[in-house]
Design a protein around this motif. Structure first.
Motif, mmCIF file in Angstrom:
data_model
loop_
_atom_site.group_PDB
_atom_site.id
_atom_site.type_symbol
_atom_site.label_atom_id
_atom_site.label_comp_id
_atom_site.label_asym_id
_atom_site.label_seq_id
_atom_site.Cartn_x
_atom_site.Cartn_y
_atom_site.Cartn_z
ATOM 1 N N GLY A 88 9.555 15.877 -9.853
ATOM 2 C CA GLY A 88 9.727 16.132 -8.437
ATOM 3 C C GLY A 88 8.998 15.472 -7.510
ATOM 4 O O GLY A 88 9.092 15.806 -6.393
ATOM 5 N N GLY A 89 7.725 14.757 -8.036
ATOM 6 C CA GLY A 89 6.872 14.201 -7.091
ATOM 7 C C GLY A 89 7.501 12.853 -6.439
ATOM 8 O O GLY A 89 8.785 12.383 -6.769
ATOM 9 N N ARG A 90 6.658 12.249 -5.868
ATOM 10 C CA ARG A 90 7.157 10.950 -4.914
ATOM 11 C C ARG A 90 6.339 9.795 -5.186
ATOM 12 O O ARG A 90 4.917 10.016 -5.337
ATOM 13 C CB ARG A 90 7.083 11.167 -3.354
ATOM 14 N N LEU B 6 5.830 5.926 -3.416
ATOM 15 C CA LEU B 6 5.866 5.107 -2.189
ATOM 16 C C LEU B 6 5.268 3.831 -2.424
ATOM 17 O O LEU B 6 3.942 3.667 -3.214
ATOM 18 C CB LEU B 6 5.296 5.699 -0.998
ATOM 19 N N THR B 7 5.847 2.776 -2.319
ATOM 20 C CA THR B 7 5.196 1.551 -2.530
ATOM 21 C C THR B 7 5.593 0.526 -1.427
ATOM 22 O O THR B 7 6.661 0.787 -0.734
ATOM 23 C CB THR B 7 5.774 0.730 -3.843
ATOM 24 N N ILE B 8 4.455 -0.674 -1.270
ATOM 25 C CA ILE B 8 5.031 -1.474 -0.209
ATOM 26 C C ILE B 8 4.869 -2.867 -0.758
ATOM 27 O O ILE B 8 5.006 -3.963 0.215
ATOM 28 C CB ILE B 8 3.664 -1.384 0.813
ATOM 29 N N THR B 9 5.086 -3.115 -1.983
ATOM 30 C CA THR B 9 4.968 -4.533 -2.590
ATOM 31 C C THR B 9 6.397 -4.863 -2.910
ATOM 32 O O THR B 9 7.177 -3.954 -3.471
ATOM 33 C CB THR B 9 4.097 -4.519 -3.754
ATOM 34 N N TYR B 10 6.709 -6.181 -3.088
ATOM 35 C CA TYR B 10 7.830 -6.804 -3.625
ATOM 36 C C TYR B 10 7.484 -7.057 -5.006
ATOM 37 O O TYR B 10 6.506 -7.123 -5.701
ATOM 38 C CB TYR B 10 8.182 -8.175 -2.777
ATOM 39 N N PRO B 11 8.707 -7.209 -5.983
ATOM 40 C CA PRO B 11 10.097 -6.976 -5.601
ATOM 41 C C PRO B 11 10.458 -5.558 -5.205
ATOM 42 O O PRO B 11 9.652 -4.678 -5.807
ATOM 43 C CB PRO B 11 11.022 -7.430 -6.578
ATOM 44 N N VAL B 12 11.292 -5.455 -4.198
ATOM 45 C CA VAL B 12 11.814 -4.114 -3.908
ATOM 46 C C VAL B 12 12.184 -3.191 -5.431
ATOM 47 O O VAL B 12 12.829 -3.723 -5.975
ATOM 48 C CB VAL B 12 12.966 -4.080 -3.196
ATOM 49 N N PRO B 13 11.624 -2.250 -5.774
ATOM 50 C CA PRO B 13 11.662 -1.425 -6.789
ATOM 51 C C PRO B 13 12.930 -0.810 -7.134
ATOM 52 O O PRO B 13 13.444 -0.309 -6.079
ATOM 53 C CB PRO B 13 10.590 -0.490 -6.981
ATOM 54 N N GLN B 14 13.388 -0.767 -8.288
ATOM 55 C CA GLN B 14 14.455 -0.010 -8.510
ATOM 56 C C GLN B 14 14.347 1.274 -9.563
ATOM 57 O O GLN B 14 13.309 1.236 -10.325
ATOM 58 C CB GLN B 14 15.681 -0.810 -9.195
ATOM 59 N N GLN B 15 14.828 2.188 -9.383
ATOM 60 C CA GLN B 15 14.651 3.448 -10.086
ATOM 61 C C GLN B 15 14.515 3.235 -11.497
ATOM 62 O O GLN B 15 13.674 3.836 -12.156
ATOM 63 C CB GLN B 15 15.684 4.686 -9.861
ATOM 64 N N GLU B 16 15.378 2.518 -12.080
ATOM 65 C CA GLU B 16 15.160 2.254 -13.471
ATOM 66 C C GLU B 16 14.247 1.550 -13.906
ATOM 67 O O GLU B 16 13.712 1.591 -15.340
ATOM 68 C CB GLU B 16 16.614 1.747 -14.052
ATOM 69 N N TRP B 17 13.543 0.759 -13.208
ATOM 70 C CA TRP B 17 12.400 0.232 -13.587
ATOM 71 C C TRP B 17 11.041 1.037 -13.789
ATOM 72 O O TRP B 17 10.268 0.716 -14.473
ATOM 73 C CB TRP B 17 11.963 -0.646 -12.490
ATOM 74 N N ILE B 18 11.015 2.299 -13.257
ATOM 75 C CA ILE B 18 9.882 3.127 -13.244
ATOM 76 C C ILE B 18 10.318 4.104 -14.576
ATOM 77 O O ILE B 18 9.170 4.757 -14.849
ATOM 78 C CB ILE B 18 9.652 4.047 -12.096
ATOM 79 N N GLY B 19 11.392 3.957 -15.035
ATOM 80 C CA GLY B 19 11.622 5.020 -16.145
ATOM 81 C C GLY B 19 11.474 6.445 -16.198
ATOM 82 O O GLY B 19 11.423 7.298 -16.847
ATOM 83 N N ARG B 20 11.797 6.661 -14.797
ATOM 84 C CA ARG B 20 11.753 8.251 -14.470
ATOM 85 C C ARG B 20 12.838 8.220 -13.614
ATOM 86 O O ARG B 20 13.233 7.799 -12.408
ATOM 87 C CB ARG B 20 10.462 8.578 -13.509
ATOM 88 N N ASP C 29 13.384 11.604 -12.245
ATOM 89 C CA ASP C 29 12.765 12.882 -11.843
ATOM 90 C C ASP C 29 11.836 12.718 -10.658
ATOM 91 O O ASP C 29 11.050 13.668 -10.236
ATOM 92 C CB ASP C 29 12.384 13.970 -12.860
ATOM 93 N N VAL C 30 11.612 11.319 -10.448
ATOM 94 C CA VAL C 30 10.580 11.112 -9.488
ATOM 95 C C VAL C 30 11.137 10.184 -8.196
ATOM 96 O O VAL C 30 11.836 9.290 -8.411
ATOM 97 C CB VAL C 30 9.553 10.281 -10.104
ATOM 98 N N GLY C 31 10.899 11.010 -6.994
ATOM 99 C CA GLY C 31 11.577 9.971 -5.694
ATOM 100 C C GLY C 31 10.505 8.885 -5.744
ATOM 101 O O GLY C 31 9.324 8.742 -5.717
ATOM 102 N N LEU C 32 11.630 7.607 -5.315
ATOM 103 C CA LEU C 32 11.004 6.406 -5.172
ATOM 104 C C LEU C 32 11.440 5.819 -3.949
ATOM 105 O O LEU C 32 12.595 6.024 -3.458
ATOM 106 C CB LEU C 32 11.571 5.235 -6.150
ATOM 107 N N ALA C 33 10.211 5.274 -2.989
ATOM 108 C CA ALA C 33 10.616 4.846 -1.709
ATOM 109 C C ALA C 33 9.853 3.639 -1.448
ATOM 110 O O ALA C 33 8.912 3.382 -1.655
ATOM 111 C CB ALA C 33 10.265 5.711 -0.484
ATOM 112 N N PHE C 34 10.590 2.548 -1.182
ATOM 113 C CA PHE C 34 9.903 1.243 -0.620
ATOM 114 C C PHE C 34 9.992 1.379 0.902
ATOM 115 O O PHE C 34 10.784 1.519 1.669
ATOM 116 C CB PHE C 34 10.749 -0.027 -1.028
ATOM 117 N N VAL C 35 8.480 1.254 1.306
ATOM 118 C CA VAL C 35 8.178 1.485 2.742
ATOM 119 C C VAL C 35 7.870 0.043 3.554
ATOM 120 O O VAL C 35 6.813 -0.650 3.161
ATOM 121 C CB VAL C 35 6.930 2.380 2.916
#
Length: 306
Positions: A225-227, A229-243, A245-251
């Motif tokens: 349920g945590g979050r 946030l990242t500012i680096t390229y490439p723009v991340p995809q949810q499947e890349w982080i293997g979770r 249940d974690v919110g992912l945001a490219f800022v």
């Protein structure tokens, strides 16, 4: 270093006599050829996004500024027009030069407040805008634990004090030599860069340095349920982080949705936002500044004065 013609302002543009500029990743990555397939360059290319200087000429139709105004801000090279904001884009001829031309009608330029010195004004634009966008997106609550990966960089040294002011518990990555600096900025704890040193069950993680496709280790430190946030390229995809249940945001705020340079200046004058300047150079040493940005571990921003 080379001599090129002084750029002249067209309608809606201002020419600025640059007093100071600071180095950002794009300033070295773009001319390196890393993006040549999508952003081909014509040389000579003048790098530089962040600046502080004096308006030296105004183009037709400009009413927001006059010759002699002290201004500061952020603008990307015109070749990056496709990545600039959809409305009122901030474009320039490159700020690592004695003169540059900017679009006048953009939220990313503003008058420099009297209490903000030139070096701080040149170091703040990109990191201030990014730190504000991160804080607004994360909505960090008092008592939450935040992991900052890449805390010794320009954005990291700006966002750690904002997190401390928000009463978060801040865990920052740093070398042993830099630990005291991060603690002075507001970090409660410093750790090394190895994934094995990451804590567990943090509420929020800010990634400021790792590539967007190498974030699984950071994600593993976050509670369900945590979050992240990242500012680096490439723009991340949810499947890349293997979770899932974690919110992912490219800022990345290229339209000033979270405020522009006026708001950055206001925060700086109040003492809530500042830039850590790690090294200073003259324009004659501008090439060395870019080399050092790539090769050396530095704290905060590198500033070049003209």
């Amino acid at each position: 270093m080379a001599d090129v013609p002084v750029p002249q302002p067209g309608p809606g543009q201002v020419q600025v006599r640059i007093v100071a500029a600071s180095i950002n990743p794009a300033d070295v990555r773009l001319p390196s050829g890393e993006f040549r397939d999508t952003v081909p360059l014509r040389f000579p290319h003048v790098p530089g996004n962040d600046f502080a200087g004096t308006v030296s000429e105004v183009g037709a139709g400009v009413t927001a500024y006059r010759v002699g105004d002290e201004i500061f801000g952020q603008a990307v090279p015109r070749v990056l027009r496709a990545m600039a904001g959809a409305t009122r884009p901030s474009l320039s001829t490159g700020s690592l030069a004695e003169y540059a031309v900017f679009e006048a009608d953009t939220p990313f330029l503003a008058r420099r407040p009297a209490g903000l010195n030139v070096e701080q004004a040149a170091a703040l634009p990109t990191i201030g805008l990014t730190a504000r966008a991160l804080m607004a997106t994360a909505e960090v609550q008092p008592g939450e634990t935040v992991l900052v990966v890449g805390a010794t960089g320009g954005v990291g040294t700006a966002v750690v004090p904002l997190l401390a002011h928000a009463k978060a518990r801040v865990i920052a990555t740093a070398t042993a030599a830099d630990a005291d600096i991060l603690r002075a900025l507001g970090a409660d704890e410093t750790i090394g860069y190895a994934e094995s040193e990451y804590p567990s069950d943090v509420d929020v993680a800010f990634n400021l340095t790792l590539p967007g496709d190498h974030l699984a280790g950071v994600a593993s430190a976050i509670r369900p349920g945590g979050r992240l946030l990242t500012i680096t390229y490439p723009v991340p995809q949810q499947e890349w982080i293997g979770r899932d249940d974690v919110g992912l945001a490219f800022v990345l705020d290229m339209d000033g949705a979270f405020g522009g340079m006026r708001e950055v200046g206001e925060l700086a004058i109040r003492g809530d936002l500042s830039a850590t300047i790690g090294r200073r150079y003259t324009l004659d040493d501008g090439v060395q500044a870019c080399v050092d940005f790539v090769r050396l571990h530095t704290i905060g921003k590198l500033v070049v004065t003209m």
